[in-house]
Design a protein around this motif. Structure first.
Motif, short mmCIF file in Angstrom:
data_model
loop_
_atom_site.label_atom_id
_atom_site.label_comp_id
_atom_site.label_asym_id
_atom_site.label_seq_id
_atom_site.Cartn_x
_atom_site.Cartn_y
_atom_site.Cartn_z
N CYS A 135 0.77 -1.21 0.11
CA CYS A 135 -0.13 0.02 0.02
C CYS A 135 1.04 1.45 -0.17
CB CYS A 135 -1.01 -0.20 1.19
SG CYS A 135 -2.71 -1.01 0.86
N GLY A 136 2.16 1.14 -0.02
CA GLY A 136 2.94 2.40 -0.48
C GLY A 136 3.50 3.03 0.99
N GLY A 137 2.55 3.33 1.60
CA GLY A 137 3.04 3.73 3.07
C GLY A 137 3.81 5.11 2.73
N ASP A 138 5.33 5.44 3.16
CA ASP A 138 5.74 6.82 3.05
C ASP A 138 6.41 6.88 1.75
OD1 ASP A 138 7.65 4.61 3.52
OD2 ASP A 138 8.67 5.79 5.26
N CYS A 153 -2.37 -1.77 -3.66
CA CYS A 153 -3.80 -1.31 -3.45
C CYS A 153 -4.36 -0.50 -4.02
CB CYS A 153 -3.83 -0.82 -1.79
SG CYS A 153 -2.74 0.32 -1.56
N ASP A 154 -3.38 0.30 -4.86
CA ASP A 154 -3.70 1.26 -5.82
C ASP A 154 -4.19 0.68 -7.24
OD1 ASP A 154 -3.10 3.51 -4.07
OD2 ASP A 154 -0.82 3.12 -4.79
N ARG A 211 -1.50 -9.08 -1.98
CA ARG A 211 -2.65 -8.86 -1.00
C ARG A 211 -3.14 -7.57 -1.12
NH1 ARG A 211 0.85 -10.66 2.62
NH2 ARG A 211 1.48 -8.77 3.23
N GLY A 212 -2.36 -6.47 -1.31
CA GLY A 212 -2.85 -5.12 -1.47
C GLY A 212 -3.96 -5.01 -2.35
N ALA A 213 -3.51 -5.83 -3.73
CA ALA A 213 -4.53 -5.48 -4.88
C ALA A 213 -5.86 -6.29 -4.56
CB ALA A 213 -4.01 -6.13 -6.24
#
Length: 265
Positions: free
Chosen positions: A201-204, A214-215, A244-246
């Motif tokens: 999910c990218g985070g920082d 997730c994006d 997992r994010g996707a």
């Protein structure tokens, strides 16, 4: 249409994959290369279905990991003793593509290599709003129709949608940060080939550069695509976390790109 992953490693070539490069064949037999990062020409030589002298080329942007094998493609097309290119193919890219590629292949910085002997160079044409093939600017590549939209990256970069005569379509993101343009442009596509460089999910991570799993999943869900192919994961990336994010955003089919993968749709 048939898609073959020639290279899918993000930002750099990896131990098991070249950098970005994909081969697309339409139902009428038209051949297209999407990007040509380091190692892609070697992958082509391991792929009997692909003749580098018989391909149109589309560049999403001009970062090295997406275009650096192009000068070698020119050598093949011009000088191969038995299978050189015999016709000019189309090359679609950013405004800067022609001078960038010509300098990359030139003998000296002030002596760029003119590529117009083997390619008809065209610049991406973008539309706006929700994708509509009846009004969007288009290039015809045989029976394939090529559409473009602006991506969000650190350089001039484009999303590409390729539609076959039977109505099937793929969308390739190249490199992009999350953008509302993507789901509107990819609406209803059969396949979304989506970068997911930043892991789960990218985070920082820095803004304005790349997407995370997730994006990509969110874009696929909002666009209503059939299949999401996650790609551009760097050698140090975590594929399971990216998947997992996707999955947290998209319930449809999700695949992780692998070198040599073949998809027919």
């Amino acid at each position: 249409m048939e898609l073959i992953v020639l290279g899918c490693s993000g930002s750099v070539a990896g131990p098991e994959s070249a950098a970005s490069g994909y081969f697309l064949r339409g139902s009428s037999g038209e051949n297209v290369l999407l990007d040509m990062g380091p190692g892609v020409l070697a992958a082509i030589q391991r792929t009997p279905e692909v003749d580098p002298s018989q391909c149109h080329v589309i560049f999403s942007h001009m970062h090295a990991d997406h275009c650096l094998d192009f000068p070698s493609l020119l050598v093949w097309r011009r000088y191969h003793p038995t299978a050189p290119a015999t016709v000019r193919h189309k090359l679609i890219g950013p405004q800067m593509a022609q001078i960038h590629l010509q300098r990359a292949g030139g003998d000296y910085p002030d002596q760029p290599d003119n590529i117009e002997d083997t390619f008809d160079v065209l610049v991406h044409q973008v539309g706006e709003g929700d994708f509509d093939a009846t009004i969007w600017p288009v290039y015809e590549v045989g029976e394939l129709r090529v559409f473009s939209a602006p991506a969000v990256h650190t350089t001039e970069s484009y999303l590409t949608r390729i539609q076959d005569s039977d109505g099937t379509s793929i969308v390739y993101t190249g490199d992009t940060a999350p953008t509302d343009v993507l789901p509107r442009f990819a609406r209803g596509a059969d396949l979304l080939v989506c970068e997911a460089t930043w892991g789960e999910c990218g985070g920082d991570k820095p803004e304005g550069m790349h997407m995370a799993g997730c994006d990509a999943g969110k874009a696929a869900r909002e666009a209503g695509v059939k299949t999401l192919l996650l790609t551009h994961i760097p050698p140090w990336g975590d594929e399971e976390a990216t998947f997992r994010g996707a999955r947290s955003e998209f319930e449809g089919e999700i695949l992780i790109a692998k070198s040599g993968m073949k998809l027919i749709f």
